[in-house]
Design an enzyme around this catalytic site. Structure first.
Site, PDB file in Angstrom:
ATOM      1  N   GLY A   1      47.763  23.159  50.234  1.00 51.44           N
ATOM      2  CA  GLY A   1      47.038  22.524  50.807  1.00 51.44           C
ATOM      3  C   GLY A   1      45.306  23.031  50.532  1.00 51.44           C
ATOM      4  CB  CYS A   2      43.485  26.273  49.958  1.00 52.51           C
ATOM      5  SG  CYS A   2      44.643  26.850  51.455  1.00 52.51           S
ATOM      6  CB  SER A   3      44.493  24.124  45.379  1.00 51.69           C
ATOM      7  OG  SER A   3      44.512  25.272  45.351  1.00 51.69           O
TER       8      SER A   3
END
Lengths: 199, 159
Positions: A90-92
């Site tokens: 999700g972060c990336s």
């Protein structure tokens, strides 16, 4: 003659004051471990971003450098966003890329600096910034490895082995939070398009 | 209790990255009936680990396989996303398995924890290399500081 009750009250007040993040005595009583002594209330608009020392990794495996977040953002309009984990999906795939593509629009709205924070170590953060294109886009990647800032913002997620930070974004002007975006409803509330729409 | 030559490795589970996402890899799957070169680094993306220890095992992986090693594996107390990213960034995923001991449980089971909280790295694993034959430790080289005995070259010389 001062009554026992008054002395007791004063002692309790003094003890309580010694544990507030802003008091000088707090640094004496803080233990540098991963168990939270106490976590602040969740950050909100109007709060001042606390002084906390994070680390910034350096290119070519140079030694990480200490960065005081309060000093970094003083006198500026900044965007700060936090992710639970560098390199995680999700972060990336969403959160970070949204801030990379939004750099021009953010600058057009007066946001001089974008800072990304996670509790990963400084080496991992530097590598993530470098391999994701975030550093090239001008985003500063800071490691909040001991979760000092995350706890002071009331956004640390504790576990037995590691502390992570909840996903959030915020805008601060001269260190004071003007906009806060929590991921409590939707992660996408914290991504750049939503942040931009409120500026 | 620290692991030593002659011991059977304790059982445990690592996390590896697969095309369909993170997946567990048990020590049984990893070590049973195989000769494995396992090395441990304190931290993915940290200087010595990235510049010297890991590349050494990449360049020596063919030579190690010629000497009977079936699998080369790198373990660290990092999560699976970080280990996968590091393996790709260093270009080693063809030559070795990147094993995430994210919570440090296997490292602790081996008795090889390393306290690097003063560097902002928390609890990690000591730098070591070992040759494991069907789950039994045949060779063990630990570098509690620095990097000398746990290199791929050292392992090759001892095989």
């Amino acid at each position: 003659m001062i009554s026992f009750r008054v002395i007791l009250m004063l002692s309790i007040v003094a003890l309580g004051a010694s544990f507030t993040p802003s008091s000088p005595l707090a640094t004496v009583f803080q233990r540098p471990t991963t168990t939270a002594l106490n976590m602040a209330d969740e950050v909100k608009v109007g709060d001042k971003i606390p002084s906390a020392v994070l680390k910034e990794g350096q290119a070519d495996y140079g030694a990480p450098v200490d960065v005081n977040i309060a000093d970094l953002i003083a006198g500026k309009k900044v965007a700060i966003f936090a992710v639970p984990g560098a390199f995680t999906p999700g972060c990336s795939k969403s959160h970070l890329p949204s801030f990379i593509t939004a750099q021009d629009e953010l600058k057009a709205k007066g946001v001089e600096l974008t800072i990304c924070i996670a509790t990963n170590d400084a080496f991992v953060m530097e590598a993530w910034g470098r391999t994701s294109g975030g550093s090239d886009a001008g985003i500063i990647f800071l490691s909040d490895a001991n979760a000092e800032l995350s706890r002071a913002l009331g956004l640390a997620i504790e576990s037995d082995v590691m502390v992570r930070t909840k996903r959030f974004s915020l805008i601060a002007v001269d260190g004071v939070v003007t906009h806060y975006f929590s991921s409590a409803n939707e992660s996408s509330d914290t991504w750049a398009p939503n942040v931009l729409s409120k500026l | 209790m620290t692991i030593k030559v002659g011991d059977t490795l304790p059982s445990g589970t690592f996390t590896i990255m697969t095309p369909s996402g993170p997946a567990p890899l048990t020590t049984s799957d990893l070590f049973s009936k195989k000769k494995v070169a396992l090395f441990s680094v304190p931290g993915a993306f940290t200087p010595t680990c990235s510049n010297e220890h890991l590349p050494g095992f990449k360049s020596k992986s063919s030579a190690l396989k010629e000497k009977g090693i079936d699998t080369v594996a790198c373990m660290a107390v990092n999560d699976v996303f970080v280990m996968d990213a590091w393996g790709k960034e260093r270009g080693v995923t063809d030559e070795m398995l990147m094993l995430a001991d994210g919570n440090g449980e296997y490292t602790k089971a081996l008795g090889l924890e390393l306290d690097v909280t003063k560097f902002g790295l928390g609890m990690r694993g000591q730098r070591f290399s070992m040759v494991v034959n069907d789950g039994v430790v045949e060779q063990l080289n630990i570098d509690p500081e620095g990097f000398q005995l746990s290199s791929a070259e050292c392992m090759l010389n001892q095989l």
